[in-house]
Design an enzyme around this catalytic site. Structure first.
Site, mmCIF file in Angstrom:
data_model
loop_
_atom_site.group_PDB
_atom_site.id
_atom_site.type_symbol
_atom_site.label_atom_id
_atom_site.label_comp_id
_atom_site.label_asym_id
_atom_site.label_seq_id
_atom_site.Cartn_x
_atom_site.Cartn_y
_atom_site.Cartn_z
ATOM 1 N N GLN A 31 24.633 -16.541 16.446
ATOM 2 C CA GLN A 31 24.868 -15.816 15.203
ATOM 3 C C GLN A 31 25.955 -14.766 15.406
ATOM 4 O O GLN A 31 25.992 -14.094 16.442
ATOM 5 C CB GLN A 31 23.610 -15.113 14.699
ATOM 6 C CG GLN A 31 23.816 -14.436 13.338
ATOM 7 C CD GLN A 31 22.575 -13.727 12.820
ATOM 8 O OE1 GLN A 31 22.501 -12.510 12.849
ATOM 9 N NE2 GLN A 31 21.610 -14.498 12.338
ATOM 10 N N ASP B 259 16.023 -15.010 13.221
ATOM 11 C CA ASP B 259 16.950 -14.040 12.630
ATOM 12 C C ASP B 259 16.495 -12.597 12.802
ATOM 13 O O ASP B 259 17.249 -11.678 12.523
ATOM 14 C CB ASP B 259 17.126 -14.361 11.139
ATOM 15 C CG ASP B 259 18.265 -13.582 10.491
ATOM 16 O OD1 ASP B 259 19.338 -13.477 11.115
ATOM 17 O OD2 ASP B 259 18.079 -13.075 9.368
ATOM 18 N N SER C 76 23.999 -10.194 8.821
ATOM 19 C CA SER C 76 24.297 -11.515 9.374
ATOM 20 C C SER C 76 25.435 -12.158 8.581
ATOM 21 O O SER C 76 25.462 -12.105 7.350
ATOM 22 C CB SER C 76 23.063 -12.413 9.305
ATOM 23 O OG SER C 76 21.967 -11.824 9.969
#
Length: 289
Positions: free
Chosen positions: A280, A206, A230
């Site tokens: 993502q 991430d 995110s």
């Protein structure tokens, strides 16, 4: 182990409260962040550990699909509830929700599988990329800057992250293209437990996955007024790997629109073994003008 790795391991060490409804309940701490918001990779990794704690040890995490629902508060611990959705002969499915202040901040579904044999192929490791030792560390790039975020990223994160072709912390050098790669490695050794390594890989995945969106438009992280968050995160683990060895994370953004950007990633060992794939979508709001 040193401070950042000790902090990561402490964060992933969840407490089984003994409480039971129709779900398993765990609690875990929040890592301090200079923004005051919980790092998305942290709550992903903790949610996966919670789910892993409810499956048989011979079943290994192979996929995860999650949604970030609300920002987390680093001043408070997190409660994790795990719903044992399904246990079949080869696969187990779990839903984990992470709560703060009585509301969910993350919801994900993870799947686990027993070891099995089958067809084998993979995308090749990109060639002609520099070795990580030839690239500057984050500490060498921004460690001199008197700013809370710069200090945290350069000395308190659990992973060393080195960019190809160059980082976009302060500026975007070279061509503005929607792709990049990063070498990453945990700053210290982790126990020989694939449960921890797979969760830690989700944690580190991430860090930089949305950067190709920013790079394509010449937007460094230091851009005044830039807002990035995110929205969701999907990940597939293909093969075992250690996060305390160098891993190459290739990243590309196929699209950005509507205030959102999508990035896709592949994670390889230094020897060229494809160990994970990542996707993502994030909110990306750039200042006008």
């Amino acid at each position: 182990m040193n401070g950042p790795i000790d902090g990561l391991m402490s964060t992933l060490r969840l407490t089984d409260t003994g409480a039971r409804t129709n779900e398993d309940i765990f609690t875990g701490p929040s890592q301090w962040m200079p923004t005051g918001r919980v790092f998305g990779g942290q709550v992903l990794a903790q949610s996966l550990i919670a789910a892993t704690n409810t499956v048989e040890p011979d079943r290994h995490l192979h996929s995860m699909h999650g949604y970030f629902l609300r920002p987390g508060d680093v001043a408070h611990p997190i409660t994790f509830s795990v719903d044992r959705i399904h246990d079949g002969r080869s696969f187990s499915t779990r839903r984990t929700q992470a709560f703060q202040h009585g509301v969910p901040i993350l919801s994900l579904i993870a799947s686990f599988q027993t070891d099995d044999e089958g067809l084998e192929h993979q995308a090749d490791l990109p060639g002609d990329l520099p070795d990580p030792e030839s690239l500057p560390s984050t500490a060498e790039v921004i460690g001199h800057i008197e700013h809370d975020v710069a200090k945290y990223w350069s000395s308190e994160r659990a992973f060393d992250v080195r960019h190809v072709p160059s980082p976009i912390y302060l500026r975007v050098d070279g061509e503005h293209v929607p792709r990049q790669a990063v070498w990453m490695k945990a700053i210290g050794r982790l126990p020989d437990d694939q449960k921890l390594h797979r969760a830690a890989l989700a944690y580190a995945s991430d860090y930089s996955i949305l950067e190709p969106v920013l790079r394509a438009h010449g937007l460094p992280w230091a851009t005044p007024g830039l807002k990035v968050a995110s929205l969701d995160h999907a990940m597939w683990w293909h093969r075992d790997a250690r996060v305390d060895d160098w891993l190459l994370y290739t990243q590309e953004s196929p699209s950005a629109s509507g205030g959102r950007g999508l990035s896709l990633g592949r994670i390889y060992t230094r020897e060229g073994l494809l160990v994970a794939s990542v996707a993502q979508e994030g909110m990306v709001r750039a200042p006008r003008g």
